[in-house]
Design an enzyme around this catalytic site. Structure first.
Site, mmCIF file in Angstrom:
data_model
loop_
_atom_site.group_PDB
_atom_site.id
_atom_site.type_symbol
_atom_site.label_atom_id
_atom_site.label_comp_id
_atom_site.label_asym_id
_atom_site.label_seq_id
_atom_site.Cartn_x
_atom_site.Cartn_y
_atom_site.Cartn_z
ATOM 1 C CD GLU A 1 43.029 22.037 53.368
ATOM 2 O OE1 GLU A 1 44.071 21.368 53.627
ATOM 3 O OE2 GLU A 1 42.899 23.229 53.673
ATOM 4 C CD GLU B 1 44.538 22.354 58.164
ATOM 5 O OE1 GLU B 1 44.286 21.328 57.523
ATOM 6 O OE2 GLU B 1 45.687 22.850 58.245
#
Length: 465
Positions: free
Chosen positions: A366, A180
């Protein structure tokens, strides 16, 4: 499928393991800072998050990750749980401050040995290791020298990557360069919600470029050190909705998409940074060269997608530099964190990637939800909402696959409750409940469901308990 809540019986017909290929990757994700603890043990020195936790008001419950889940000492028990669930993969991250505790460039043997034992433990349990090289815990000494704003941090990262992949590459074949980068750059340097806590949009764009550049430069290093390596990156991506059909809101959604999604996807796939973002943010642009942009586009083996929720965007003329704002729409189902529950958003996002970008294997690196879990009088944790969340999102994932999206794996976030960054210990995402006072592990209802789902071919009423 509707995104409205469903009851237990309605979920029965939604998904079965036989809906997925035999070689589909089933895993769970964790990160070093959130679970390891042992903050000053065996040579580890502070990361930017250790420093951030010491600043008053930065962590909602004023906690820190000095102990966290004590995974550093309890990893055999934790890997046993992942294996017992029937997972065939385990995604973890490596703590940079354990490997290089100071600026000397000399690796810490004790840190390398810990991850060597951890990887061996995965392999012994039939868990394929998926290593994330950077999950936000930058060594504080590098932040003191300018952090990711400083081009020298890219070189320090490459040295770190080289040492780690040489040491572990005989056993780890799947590597994720960054988790991220949007959060690294924007939460860390624009809104200040994450470490190092800056609020400077120009700095955030410079950080994002250096992180992406470090990714592109790291890919050939990993491949040189690891025969048959599979290398990717994990992006936090969001399907977007305009708050209305007005021209202003539609433009706001496009601008938000430019920075939230395309700012990372476009350069990865050889398109350079989005022209509309470059134009709109001209006063804030980082130092970028054409050759660096080319390096970011070094071909990948897979794309990791972290999906949690869609975002609804409205025009906000008084909110520079994007002149956009997030709008919470009333009446939609939400997690305990306040995030919208939208399985169809996952399907829409995956379809968009498949349609807009060159073909590439995709892994859901995720996906998960936070609820206010409680231990019942009988010792159980009945997290029915999380169980249904998994079922509904796996159904949406299978729908995307049926529509031609090349999704090859799913990693649940997370194996266990942990230190949830700025939220401290107030948010629980795990399939395993952690009593942080005693470190006792308790498998939740969602964990029992996942175990039964992976061990049995078809969901049955007995699996719902």
């Amino acid at each position: 499928m509707s995104d409205k809540p469903v009851n237990a019986q309605d979920t029965l017909a939604l998904v079965a393991r036989t809906d997925f290929p035999a070689d589909f990757v089933w895993g769970c994700s964790t990160s070093s800072f959130q679970i390891e603890g042992a903050a000053a043990i065996d040579g580890r020195t502070p990361s930017i998050w250790d420093q951030f936790c010491q600043q008053p008001g930065k962590i909602r419950d004023s906690s820190d990750a000095t102990v966290a889940c004590d995974h550093y000492h309890r990893w055999p028990e934790d890997l046993d749980l992942a294996s017992q669930f029937g997972m065939n993969a385990y995604r973890f991250s490596i703590a940079w401050p354990r490997i290089f505790p100071d600026a000397s460039g000399v690796p810490n043997r004790l840190g390398l040995d810990f991850y060597s034992r951890l990887v061996d433990g995965m392999l012994e349990r039939g868990l394929t290791p998926w290593a994330t090289l950077y999950h936000w815990d930058l060594p504080q000494y590098l932040q003191d020298a300018g952090g990711w704003e400083n081009r020298a941090t890219v070189d320090a990262y490459l040295h770190y990557v080289d040492v780690v992949t040489r040491h572990l590459g005989d056993r780890i074949k799947h590597w994720i360069t960054h988790n991220e980068p949007w959060c690294t750059a924007m939460h860390g340097n624009w809104d200040g919600m994450h470490a190092p806590g800056k609020q400077d949009f120009k700095a955030a764009l410079q950080v994002s470029h250096h992180v992406m550049l470090s990714h592109g430069l790291a890919v050939p290093v990993i491949r040189a050190n690891v025969p048959a390596a599979k290398v990717g990156i994990a992006l936090s991506l969001h399907p977007l909705r305009a708050a209305s059909d007005s021209a202003a809101d539609l433009l706001a959604m496009q601008r938000h998409d430019g920075l939230r999604n395309r700012w990372f996807l476009d350069p990865l796939f050889g398109r350079g940074y989005p022209a509309d973002v470059l134009a709109h943010c001209a006063d804030y642009l980082p130092q970028i060269t054409a050759s660096e942009v080319d390096l970011i586009a070094t071909p990948l083996d897979f794309l990791g997608v972290n999906y949690y929720f869609p975002e609804t965007i409205a025009a906000a003329p008084d909110n520079p530099p994007l002149h956009t704002s997030l709008k919470e729409v009333a009446g939609r189902e939400r997690t305990g964190f306040g995030w919208e529950v939208a399985p169809d958003g996952m399907r829409e996002l995956l379809q968009r990637i498949a349609q807009d970008y060159p073909a590439i294997p995709i892994y859901l690196t995720e996906n998960g939800s936070s609820y206010e879990d409680q231990v019942e009088a009988d010792g159980s944790v009945q997290d029915t909402a999380r169980r249904d969340y998994f079922i509904r999102h796996l159904h949406a994932l299978q729908q995307a696959r049926q529509q031609g999206v090349d999704v090859r794996g799913y990693f649940a976030w997370s194996l266990m409750d942990n230190f949830e960054w700025a939220e401290g210990y107030l948010r629980r995402f795990g399939m395993v409940y952690i009593d942080f006072a005693t470190q006792q592990r308790t498998v939740k209802q969602s964990g029992h469901w996942f175990r039964n789902f992976l061990h049995q071919n078809v969901v049955s009423p007995l699996d719902m308990t």
